[in-house]
Design a protein around this motif. Structure first.
Motif, PDB file in Angstrom:
ATOM      1  N   ASP A 250       0.825  -1.215   0.000  1.00  0.00           N
ATOM      2  CA  ASP A 250       0.000   0.000   0.000  1.00  0.00           C
ATOM      3  C   ASP A 250       0.855   1.259   0.000  1.00  0.00           C
ATOM      4  O   ASP A 250       0.510   2.276   0.631  1.00  0.00           O
ATOM      5  N   GLY A 251       1.994   1.196  -0.700  1.00  0.00           N
ATOM      6  CA  GLY A 251       2.862   2.356  -0.835  1.00  0.00           C
ATOM      7  C   GLY A 251       3.772   2.625   0.346  1.00  0.00           C
ATOM      8  O   GLY A 251       4.534   3.586   0.339  1.00  0.00           O
ATOM      9  N   ILE A 252       3.725   1.752   1.385  1.00  0.00           N
ATOM     10  CA  ILE A 252       4.520   1.955   2.590  1.00  0.00           C
ATOM     11  C   ILE A 252       5.660   0.936   2.634  1.00  0.00           C
ATOM     12  O   ILE A 252       5.457  -0.259   2.389  1.00  0.00           O
ATOM     13  N   VAL A 253       6.856   1.408   2.957  1.00  0.00           N
ATOM     14  CA  VAL A 253       8.046   0.561   3.018  1.00  0.00           C
ATOM     15  C   VAL A 253       8.213   0.012   4.431  1.00  0.00           C
ATOM     16  O   VAL A 253       8.224   0.773   5.406  1.00  0.00           O
ATOM     17  N   ASN A 254       8.338  -1.317   4.539  1.00  0.00           N
ATOM     18  CA  ASN A 254       8.535  -1.952   5.836  1.00  0.00           C
ATOM     19  C   ASN A 254       8.979  -3.390   5.621  1.00  0.00           C
ATOM     20  O   ASN A 254       9.079  -3.856   4.487  1.00  0.00           O
ATOM     21  N   ASP A 255       9.239  -4.106   6.709  1.00  0.00           N
ATOM     22  CA  ASP A 255       9.617  -5.525   6.642  1.00  0.00           C
ATOM     23  C   ASP A 255       8.349  -6.354   6.785  1.00  0.00           C
ATOM     24  O   ASP A 255       7.898  -6.616   7.897  1.00  0.00           O
ATOM     25  N   TYR A 256       7.791  -6.785   5.654  1.00  0.00           N
ATOM     26  CA  TYR A 256       6.544  -7.539   5.666  1.00  0.00           C
ATOM     27  C   TYR A 256       6.771  -9.044   5.551  1.00  0.00           C
ATOM     28  O   TYR A 256       5.823  -9.800   5.355  1.00  0.00           O
ATOM     29  N   GLY A 257       8.000  -9.484   5.658  1.00  0.00           N
ATOM     30  CA  GLY A 257       8.284 -10.913   5.578  1.00  0.00           C
ATOM     31  C   GLY A 257       8.480 -11.376   4.141  1.00  0.00           C
ATOM     32  O   GLY A 257       8.714 -10.576   3.230  1.00  0.00           O
ATOM     33  N   LEU A 258       8.382 -12.668   3.951  1.00  0.00           N
ATOM     34  CA  LEU A 258       8.661 -13.270   2.651  1.00  0.00           C
ATOM     35  C   LEU A 258       7.495 -13.122   1.681  1.00  0.00           C
ATOM     36  O   LEU A 258       6.332 -13.158   2.079  1.00  0.00           O
TER      37      LEU A 258
ATOM     38  N   SER B 185      16.696 -11.395  13.649  1.00  0.00           N
ATOM     39  CA  SER B 185      15.336 -11.280  14.169  1.00  0.00           C
ATOM     40  C   SER B 185      14.402 -10.538  13.223  1.00  0.00           C
ATOM     41  O   SER B 185      13.198 -10.448  13.498  1.00  0.00           O
ATOM     42  N   TYR B 186      14.906 -10.013  12.098  1.00  0.00           N
ATOM     43  CA  TYR B 186      14.017  -9.418  11.110  1.00  0.00           C
ATOM     44  C   TYR B 186      13.113 -10.498  10.524  1.00  0.00           C
ATOM     45  O   TYR B 186      13.539 -11.634  10.317  1.00  0.00           O
ATOM     46  N   LEU B 187      11.874 -10.117  10.236  1.00  0.00           N
ATOM     47  CA  LEU B 187      10.852 -11.096   9.878  1.00  0.00           C
ATOM     48  C   LEU B 187      11.239 -11.947   8.682  1.00  0.00           C
ATOM     49  O   LEU B 187      11.037 -13.167   8.678  1.00  0.00           O
TER      50      LEU B 187
ATOM     51  N   THR C   4      12.423 -17.425   6.995  1.00  0.00           N
ATOM     52  CA  THR C   4      13.290 -18.347   6.251  1.00  0.00           C
ATOM     53  C   THR C   4      13.874 -19.401   7.187  1.00  0.00           C
ATOM     54  O   THR C   4      13.874 -20.602   6.870  1.00  0.00           O
ATOM     55  N   ALA C   5      14.364 -18.958   8.339  1.00  0.00           N
ATOM     56  CA  ALA C   5      14.956 -19.884   9.304  1.00  0.00           C
ATOM     57  C   ALA C   5      13.929 -20.890   9.821  1.00  0.00           C
ATOM     58  O   ALA C   5      14.244 -22.075  10.011  1.00  0.00           O
ATOM     59  N   GLU C   6      12.712 -20.436  10.028  1.00  0.00           N
ATOM     60  CA  GLU C   6      11.672 -21.335  10.534  1.00  0.00           C
ATOM     61  C   GLU C   6      11.340 -22.431   9.521  1.00  0.00           C
ATOM     62  O   GLU C   6      11.081 -23.578   9.895  1.00  0.00           O
ATOM     63  N   ILE C   7      11.355 -22.077   8.236  1.00  0.00           N
ATOM     64  CA  ILE C   7      11.090 -23.083   7.202  1.00  0.00           C
ATOM     65  C   ILE C   7      12.221 -24.114   7.179  1.00  0.00           C
ATOM     66  O   ILE C   7      11.976 -25.326   7.088  1.00  0.00           O
ATOM     67  N   ILE C   8      13.457 -23.650   7.279  1.00  0.00           N
ATOM     68  CA  ILE C   8      14.597 -24.580   7.322  1.00  0.00           C
ATOM     69  C   ILE C   8      14.520 -25.458   8.556  1.00  0.00           C
ATOM     70  O   ILE C   8      14.707 -26.680   8.493  1.00  0.00           O
ATOM     71  N   ALA C   9      14.232 -24.844   9.698  1.00  0.00           N
ATOM     72  CA  ALA C   9      14.187 -25.578  10.962  1.00  0.00           C
ATOM     73  C   ALA C   9      13.125 -26.663  10.955  1.00  0.00           C
ATOM     74  O   ALA C   9      13.311 -27.729  11.556  1.00  0.00           O
ATOM     75  N   GLU C  10      12.021 -26.391  10.269  1.00  0.00           N
ATOM     76  CA  GLU C  10      10.943 -27.368  10.195  1.00  0.00           C
ATOM     77  C   GLU C  10      11.430 -28.668   9.556  1.00  0.00           C
ATOM     78  O   GLU C  10      11.067 -29.764   9.992  1.00  0.00           O
ATOM     79  N   GLY C  11      12.256 -28.549   8.516  1.00  0.00           N
ATOM     80  CA  GLY C  11      12.757 -29.734   7.845  1.00  0.00           C
ATOM     81  C   GLY C  11      13.891 -30.413   8.580  1.00  0.00           C
ATOM     82  O   GLY C  11      13.967 -31.649   8.634  1.00  0.00           O
TER      83      GLY C  11
END
Length: 211
Positions: free
Chosen positions: A20-28, A58-60, A65-72
């Motif tokens: 929505d035109g706003i810059v932020n860390d919205y994840g993957l 700790s950035y989203l 990404t780490a959580e997906i790797i950790a799951e496997g």
């Protein structure tokens, strides 16, 4: 023979930084999730990273990404703020037009002490933070294998750290670190560090098979 410290740096998957035109860390993004899953499948299949400890920025985008790797891999992740990308300060939450205006005026190669916005880091501050964090990790996990899910800028800083480059200048060469790529550093018997590989993202190439 004493075991040597191994360091694997993994860049996060493609990230969403504008909504929505706003810059932020919205994840993957959806592609970023797919990239992380391909890396996860590669690591599960190949067993090439047998890390004693897994760390993530700790950035989203890195955390996801780490959580997906950790799951496997069935591993636990330690979040570490010191491996965040260069901190943008008040640039986060700006609209894209305002940020583009700041970027047009920002030239860190000419003046590395300048920052993009109030409360943002400049280049020497960023290099100092990452270098200090790496030194801490190496003391804490001497002789271990450490994997860190982080950012392209952090991987850039690793070259400054290991090659002993001037922290008050940006590198003369450019890096293009692929999403979910692997960079591997190894400490040798003579206590020096060697770059084993950089930018290994072959899991993103078609239907790659890993053994």
């Amino acid at each position: 023979m004493r075991s040597m410290t191994q360091l694997f740096l993994i860049r996060h998957g493609e990230a969403c930084i504008l909504k929505d035109g706003i810059v932020n860390d919205y994840g993957l993004t959806e592609l970023g999730v797919a990239q992380a899953r391909k890396l996860r499948d590669r690591l599960v299949s190949s067993g090439e990273i047998q890390a004693d400890v897994w760390i993530s920025s700790s950035y989203l985008r890195a955390k996801q990404t780490a959580e997906i790797i950790a799951e496997g891999l069935k591993v636990s992740i330690i979040l570490d703020d010191d491996f965040q990308e260069m901190r943008p300060g008040q640039a986060l939450g700006m609209n894209k037009e305002s940020l583009d205006e700041l970027l047009a005026l920002h030239n860190p190669r000419r003046n590395p002490f300048s920052s993009i916005a109030p409360e943002a880091e400049n280049w020497p501050q960023f290099v100092l933070r990452v270098g200090t964090a790496l030194e801490r990790i190496f003391h804490q996990y001497e002789g271990k294998t450490v994997a860190i899910v982080c950012h392209g800028g952090v991987i850039d800083c690793s070259f400054q750290f290991f090659f002993g480059l001037n922290a008050f200048e940006m590198p003369k060469v450019g890096f293009h670190t692929e999403h979910t790529s692997i960079t591997h550093w190894s400490k040798e018997e003579d206590e020096t560090w060697s770059l084993i590989k950089y930018n290994d993202a072959r899991h993103l190439e078609g239907s790659a098979v890993f053994y």
